[in-house]
Design a protein around this motif. Structure first.
Motif, PDB file in Angstrom:
ATOM      1  N   GLY A 220       6.052 -13.527  -0.794  1.00  0.00           N
ATOM      2  CA  GLY A 220       5.447 -12.035  -1.912  1.00  0.00           C
ATOM      3  C   GLY A 220       4.699 -10.790  -1.009  1.00  0.00           C
ATOM      4  O   GLY A 220       4.919 -10.336  -1.479  1.00  0.00           O
ATOM      5  N   TRP A 221       3.131 -11.783  -0.367  1.00  0.00           N
ATOM      6  CA  TRP A 221       2.527 -10.844   0.793  1.00  0.00           C
ATOM      7  C   TRP A 221       3.737  -9.772   1.163  1.00  0.00           C
ATOM      8  O   TRP A 221       3.515  -8.670   1.183  1.00  0.00           O
ATOM      9  CB  TRP A 221       1.761 -11.277   1.430  1.00  0.00           C
ATOM     10  N   ALA A 225       4.070  -5.686   1.142  1.00  0.00           N
ATOM     11  CA  ALA A 225       3.783  -4.950   1.679  1.00  0.00           C
ATOM     12  C   ALA A 225       4.974  -3.453   1.968  1.00  0.00           C
ATOM     13  O   ALA A 225       4.997  -2.437   3.114  1.00  0.00           O
ATOM     14  CB  ALA A 225       3.826  -5.463   3.713  1.00  0.00           C
ATOM     15  N   LEU A 226       6.659  -3.871   2.147  1.00  0.00           N
ATOM     16  CA  LEU A 226       7.267  -3.263   2.241  1.00  0.00           C
ATOM     17  C   LEU A 226       7.450  -2.062   1.188  1.00  0.00           C
ATOM     18  O   LEU A 226       8.844  -1.506   0.630  1.00  0.00           O
ATOM     19  CB  LEU A 226       8.541  -3.849   2.593  1.00  0.00           C
TER      20      LEU A 226
END
Ligand SMILES: CC(=O)N[C@H](C=O)[C@@H](O)[C@H](O)[C@H](O)COP(=O)(O)O
Length: 227
Positions: A220-221, A225-226
């Motif tokens: 998920g991190w 970020a994308l």
């Protein structure tokens, strides 16, 4: 299971990895957690923290390092090994250290923290780690006879803000008090640098969970970020 003072001292300055999957998650299986634990030991974990009686049993068989066990019951209020009954079950499952709720809140079985610690010591060989949420919790847990104290519940009990990373301020405050009981920095250590900072703030050892063993969150991190 007996953890000698020398075994405990050997954890100083080291990494403890928490291996937990949550109810309903794909990796919620004691064999899976034991395999993750073994992989963490290969990578340098000096001890493992696991949730649930079967996870403690399987992990004890899978690794040679000390095992910190807990039993989460519910997810509100006092839920980390909330009663003496839960704690003794964790000890009987083979945990070297039983992690229990170490806050000043009312416990479901009506026992005080001191009575709970005394009961664990009387009925098992396990050490007791008190999962605290504040400085006052830590002071009370030391008074109650806990063998280790952790910042595990900082940000989860309303007494401390939920910092993005570890609550280094709390680690510093507790370390400065010099309670003479090993202080474990735990909770939201997400990077190697934060683990280092936690030791530099005075922690005896650190626990890292999510950032090493919870792929759904880590993924998920990256996904976030994308966006
Ligand atoms: C508050 C609570 O329930 N903490 C639990 C305690 O065992 C676990 O869910 C955490 O993963 C563990 O403390 C390690 O922390 P982090 O996963 O942030 O590195």
């Amino acid at each position: 299971m007996i953890l000698t003072p020398e075994d405990l001292e050997a954890l100083r300055g080291h990494l403890i990895v928490s291996c937990q999957a949550y109810p309903g998650e794909p990796m919620r299986d004691p064999r899976t957690m034991a395999q993750i634990a073994a992989a963490a030991v290969t990578g340098g974990a000096a001890a493992i923290r696991v949730q649930g009686l079967a996870d403690v049993q399987f992990t004890r068989s899978a690794v040679e390092v000390p095992v910190i066990g807990l039993w989460k019951d519910g997810h509100d209020g006092v839920f980390i090994t909330p009663t003496l009954r839960h704690a003794l079950a964790v000890a009987n499952a083979g945990a070297h250290v039983v992690a229990i709720d170490g806050t000043r809140r009312q416990r479901p079985d009506g026992l005080t923290l001191a009575q709970t610690v005394a009961g664990i010591h009387a009925e098992s060989h396990a050490l007791v780690m008190a999962d605290c949420g504040s400085f006052d919790d830590a002071a009370a847990a030391v008074e109650a006879g806990a063998d280790l104290i952790g910042t595990t519940l900082s940000g989860y009990t309303g007494e401390r803000p939920k910092t993005d990373g570890p609550d280094l301020e709390l680690v510093e405050q507790i370390a400065a008090a010099g309670f003479g009981v090993p202080l474990i920095a735990e909770g939201r250590l997400h990077t190697p640098a934060q683990a280092r900072q936690s030791l530099d703030a005075g922690a005896f050892a650190v626990v890292v969970g999510t950032a090493i063993t919870h792929p759904a969150t880590i993924t998920g991190w990256f996904a976030e970020a994308l966006k």
